[in-house]
Design a protein around this motif. Structure first.
Motif, PDB file in Angstrom:
ATOM      1  N   CYS A 151      44.096  53.828 -19.489  1.00  0.00           N
ATOM      2  CA  CYS A 151      44.340  54.236 -20.782  1.00  0.00           C
ATOM      3  C   CYS A 151      45.649  53.894 -21.345  1.00  0.00           C
ATOM      4  O   CYS A 151      45.574  53.555 -22.485  1.00  0.00           O
ATOM      5  N   ALA A 152      46.735  53.838 -20.603  1.00  0.00           N
ATOM      6  CA  ALA A 152      47.850  53.503 -21.273  1.00  0.00           C
ATOM      7  C   ALA A 152      47.860  51.928 -21.698  1.00  0.00           C
ATOM      8  O   ALA A 152      48.769  51.421 -22.571  1.00  0.00           O
ATOM      9  N   GLU A 153      47.269  50.967 -20.951  1.00  0.00           N
ATOM     10  CA  GLU A 153      47.421  49.595 -21.318  1.00  0.00           C
ATOM     11  C   GLU A 153      46.173  49.353 -22.072  1.00  0.00           C
ATOM     12  O   GLU A 153      45.659  48.140 -22.462  1.00  0.00           O
ATOM     13  N   GLY A 154      45.274  50.227 -22.641  1.00  0.00           N
ATOM     14  CA  GLY A 154      44.072  49.879 -23.377  1.00  0.00           C
ATOM     15  C   GLY A 154      42.938  49.225 -22.800  1.00  0.00           C
ATOM     16  O   GLY A 154      42.287  48.173 -23.643  1.00  0.00           O
ATOM     17  N   ARG A 155      42.832  49.644 -21.533  1.00  0.00           N
ATOM     18  CA  ARG A 155      41.504  48.866 -20.796  1.00  0.00           C
ATOM     19  C   ARG A 155      40.854  49.852 -19.997  1.00  0.00           C
ATOM     20  O   ARG A 155      40.113  49.575 -19.047  1.00  0.00           O
ATOM     21  N   LEU A 156      40.615  51.106 -20.647  1.00  0.00           N
ATOM     22  CA  LEU A 156      39.785  52.050 -20.207  1.00  0.00           C
ATOM     23  C   LEU A 156      38.279  51.561 -20.037  1.00  0.00           C
ATOM     24  O   LEU A 156      37.605  52.170 -19.310  1.00  0.00           O
ATOM     25  N   GLY A 157      37.946  50.622 -20.748  1.00  0.00           N
ATOM     26  CA  GLY A 157      36.666  50.099 -20.822  1.00  0.00           C
ATOM     27  C   GLY A 157      36.095  49.534 -19.649  1.00  0.00           C
ATOM     28  O   GLY A 157      34.825  49.366 -19.201  1.00  0.00           O
ATOM     29  N   GLU A 158      36.967  49.286 -18.612  1.00  0.00           N
ATOM     30  CA  GLU A 158      36.742  48.720 -17.488  1.00  0.00           C
ATOM     31  C   GLU A 158      35.953  49.843 -16.472  1.00  0.00           C
ATOM     32  O   GLU A 158      35.523  49.551 -15.294  1.00  0.00           O
ATOM     33  N   PHE A 159      36.416  51.021 -16.882  1.00  0.00           N
ATOM     34  CA  PHE A 159      35.597  52.255 -16.054  1.00  0.00           C
ATOM     35  C   PHE A 159      34.463  52.796 -16.746  1.00  0.00           C
ATOM     36  O   PHE A 159      34.472  53.141 -18.155  1.00  0.00           O
ATOM     37  N   SER A 160      33.061  52.688 -16.136  1.00  0.00           N
ATOM     38  CA  SER A 160      32.025  53.190 -16.849  1.00  0.00           C
ATOM     39  C   SER A 160      32.120  54.682 -16.999  1.00  0.00           C
ATOM     40  O   SER A 160      31.418  55.466 -17.867  1.00  0.00           O
ATOM     41  N   ASP A 161      32.584  55.317 -15.733  1.00  0.00           N
ATOM     42  CA  ASP A 161      32.715  56.741 -15.653  1.00  0.00           C
ATOM     43  C   ASP A 161      34.112  57.116 -14.712  1.00  0.00           C
ATOM     44  O   ASP A 161      34.487  56.178 -14.248  1.00  0.00           O
ATOM     45  N   ALA A 162      33.986  58.529 -14.721  1.00  0.00           N
ATOM     46  CA  ALA A 162      35.051  59.076 -13.683  1.00  0.00           C
ATOM     47  C   ALA A 162      34.098  59.808 -12.749  1.00  0.00           C
ATOM     48  O   ALA A 162      33.616  60.835 -13.318  1.00  0.00           O
ATOM     49  N   LYS A 163      34.131  59.267 -11.673  1.00  0.00           N
ATOM     50  CA  LYS A 163      33.581  59.870 -10.577  1.00  0.00           C
ATOM     51  C   LYS A 163      33.897  61.447 -10.075  1.00  0.00           C
ATOM     52  O   LYS A 163      35.269  61.529  -9.841  1.00  0.00           O
ATOM     53  N   MET A 164      32.952  62.493 -10.286  1.00  0.00           N
ATOM     54  CA  MET A 164      33.410  63.916  -9.921  1.00  0.00           C
ATOM     55  C   MET A 164      32.696  64.427  -8.825  1.00  0.00           C
ATOM     56  O   MET A 164      31.225  64.176  -8.802  1.00  0.00           O
ATOM     57  N   ALA A 165      33.221  65.079  -7.850  1.00  0.00           N
ATOM     58  CA  ALA A 165      32.677  65.711  -6.743  1.00  0.00           C
ATOM     59  C   ALA A 165      31.515  66.622  -7.452  1.00  0.00           C
ATOM     60  O   ALA A 165      31.812  67.210  -8.394  1.00  0.00           O
ATOM     61  N   PRO A 166      30.138  66.778  -6.746  1.00  0.00           N
ATOM     62  CA  PRO A 166      29.481  67.699  -7.389  1.00  0.00           C
ATOM     63  C   PRO A 166      29.646  69.045  -7.176  1.00  0.00           C
ATOM     64  O   PRO A 166      29.338  69.903  -7.853  1.00  0.00           O
ATOM     65  N   GLU A 167      30.237  69.705  -6.083  1.00  0.00           N
ATOM     66  CA  GLU A 167      30.720  71.009  -5.788  1.00  0.00           C
ATOM     67  C   GLU A 167      31.517  71.618  -6.970  1.00  0.00           C
ATOM     68  O   GLU A 167      32.153  71.039  -7.729  1.00  0.00           O
ATOM     69  N   THR A 168      31.628  72.849  -7.081  1.00  0.00           N
ATOM     70  CA  THR A 168      32.580  73.892  -7.867  1.00  0.00           C
ATOM     71  C   THR A 168      33.763  73.967  -7.356  1.00  0.00           C
ATOM     72  O   THR A 168      33.911  74.255  -6.236  1.00  0.00           O
ATOM     73  N   ALA A 169      34.734  73.871  -8.179  1.00  0.00           N
ATOM     74  CA  ALA A 169      36.183  74.176  -7.755  1.00  0.00           C
ATOM     75  C   ALA A 169      36.367  75.227  -8.689  1.00  0.00           C
ATOM     76  O   ALA A 169      36.186  75.200 -10.121  1.00  0.00           O
ATOM     77  N   LEU A 170      37.172  76.323  -8.141  1.00  0.00           N
ATOM     78  CA  LEU A 170      37.600  77.532  -8.956  1.00  0.00           C
ATOM     79  C   LEU A 170      39.102  78.014  -8.468  1.00  0.00           C
ATOM     80  O   LEU A 170      39.446  77.768  -7.399  1.00  0.00           O
ATOM     81  N   THR A 171      39.938  78.422  -9.627  1.00  0.00           N
ATOM     82  CA  THR A 171      41.216  78.582  -9.332  1.00  0.00           C
ATOM     83  C   THR A 171      41.469  79.907 -10.069  1.00  0.00           C
ATOM     84  O   THR A 171      40.972  80.507 -10.795  1.00  0.00           O
TER      85      THR A 171
END
Length: 426
Positions: free
Chosen positions: A310-330
């Motif tokens: 993000c800081a270096e202007g090259r976020l386009g190198e990431f197609s997505d951000a992998k997130m675990a399918p389970e739920t997190a609750l706080t």
């Protein structure tokens, strides 16, 4: 690389915990940090309002990336100063940070970009605001224009209540933040939050969540900075998320870039899911608190690399951000008296709270002269757990809560209640 994290709350503990896991993170510093953050980073004393001192520290410690956790330093232009010194920053410059720093700025941007949001009027005096009330039916939504630590919004059920609230706002209840007040049309629906990373051009979604702002079970009582959250928010279906990206996030990023103030960092969109689709309630220019805690529990990427991209202007190198399918609750454990005057100094024993995979993020804690962990703020702990659904994540989180000895603390016992109700009907 060496990283400096700015902040001291639960959000920053979650970021420190995740950054410390990054293979690309050589050394993590935190200013000022807290006892929980100290487990993952070296805590240092820095006056973040002294931009020159922060830049000097970064030079001396060979800092490759500064991650700004809270909103105030962003609105104050810390990002601008560090970038001018050649230091990479995760977080927007002051002008685009007005998305959070000024409610009126955001509403005007929505109008220019055609972003769906509530009708509004910007007012700068009590007389002007009182007259503007006539344009809207009750309940009345009143927002202090500037930063008010998440507490600058009043929903008044009657005109009389609205007039009293306006008198308080213009009378200094929120300090300079209330010098201007935005009056909005009330939107009916359910709230949810959508998060995306951007470098000013590329955009990568990074999850959804639902927060619980009211102090009491069943969403009653005064608003707080947030008493708990869970992620993902199933009510934000894939179709709705696509609409949020196309109708809200993308026009925002494009408009800011075209107007010469490109946004770099995380965009946190507070949404109202109305009968006609998602509408923007407001933006935050940083990760939410406590939403960040549940997002970091689910993130399966190298956070440091994402932020540096993000800081270096090259976020386009990431197609997505992998997130675990389970739920997190706080679940937020707060000090008695919050959201008014919290009782500080109460002792805390975490016991076996983290024995079964739960994580306790420190939000408002310190060590006293004897080394005992004590409360040092309103929201004190964020007790976080995961599960295959909201019901199971809630069960695990409250099991951890019940293992903590914090006599002067309290929490809501129903975090996730809306989604659990839906799960039981399914």
């Amino acid at each position: 690389m060496n990283i400096l994290l700015i902040g001291s709350g639960g959000r920053e503990h979650a970021l420190a915990w995740k950054l410390a896991q990054s293979p690309s993170c050589t050394k993590l510093y935190a200013a000022p940090g807290n006892p929980g953050i100290a487990e993952d980073a070296e805590c240092v004393t820095l006056d973040v309002a002294d931009h020159g001192a922060v830049a000097e520290f970064c030079t001396n410690k060979d800092i490759a990336l500064v991650v700004v956790g809270p909103e105030a330093p962003l609105v104050d232009g810390l990002g601008d100063s560090l970038r001018a010194a050649g230091i990479a920053v995760f977080g927007p410059n002051a002008k685009p940070a007005q998305l959070e720093g000024s409610k009126g700025f955001t509403k005007d941007l929505c109008e220019r970009a055609g972003i769906p949001t509530a009708g509004y009027v910007r007012t700068t005096s009590l007389d002007e605001a009182t007259q503007a009330l006539e344009r809207f039916e009750a309940p009345h939504v009143l927002k202090a224009d500037g930063l008010a630590a998440g507490k600058g919004v009043v929903i008044a059920e009657t005109r009389e209540d609205a007039q009293a609230a306006l008198a308080d706002m213009f009378g200094g209840q929120f300090g300079e933040a209330g010098a201007e007040v935005v009056i909005e049309e009330f939107m009916a629906g359910e709230e949810a939050s959508f998060f995306a990373l951007t470098d000013g051009t590329a955009i990568v979604p990074i999850g959804t969540a639902q927060d619980h702002k009211r102090i009491g079970d069943g969403d009653v009582g005064p608003n707080t900075g947030g008493m708990g959250a869970y992620s993902p928010a199933p009510i934000l279906t894939d179709d709705l998320q696509a609409r949020v990206m196309a109708e809200i996030i993308e026009p925002t990023v494009t408009t800011l870039r075209e107007e010469g103030m490109p946004y770099s960092g995380v965009l946190y969109a507070g949404l109202m899911l109305t009968e006609t689709g998602p509408k923007l309630i407001e933006y935050n220019a940083r990760f939410g608190d406590p939403e960040c805690q549940v997002l970091m529990m689910r993130l399966q990427e190298d956070l440091a690399e994402l932020m540096l991209a993000c800081a270096e202007g090259r976020l386009g190198e990431f197609s997505d951000a992998k997130m675990a399918p389970e739920t997190a609750l706080t679940v937020v454990m707060a000090a008695k008296g919050y959201p008014g005057t919290p009782e500080k100094g109460g002792s805390i024993d975490l016991g076996q709270a983290q024995a079964n995979g739960a994580k306790v993020f420190h939000a408002g804690t310190k060590r006293d002269a004897n080394g005992t962990l004590v409360a040092n703020g309103g929201r004190v702990l964020n007790v976080t757990a995961t599960g295959p659904n909201v019901s199971e994540a809630q069960r695990a989180a409250y099991q951890a809560v019940d293992a903590i000895d914090f006599p002067t603390g309290f929490c809501r016992r129903d975090i996730g209640w809306r989604e659990i109700k839906r799960e039981r009907k399914a």
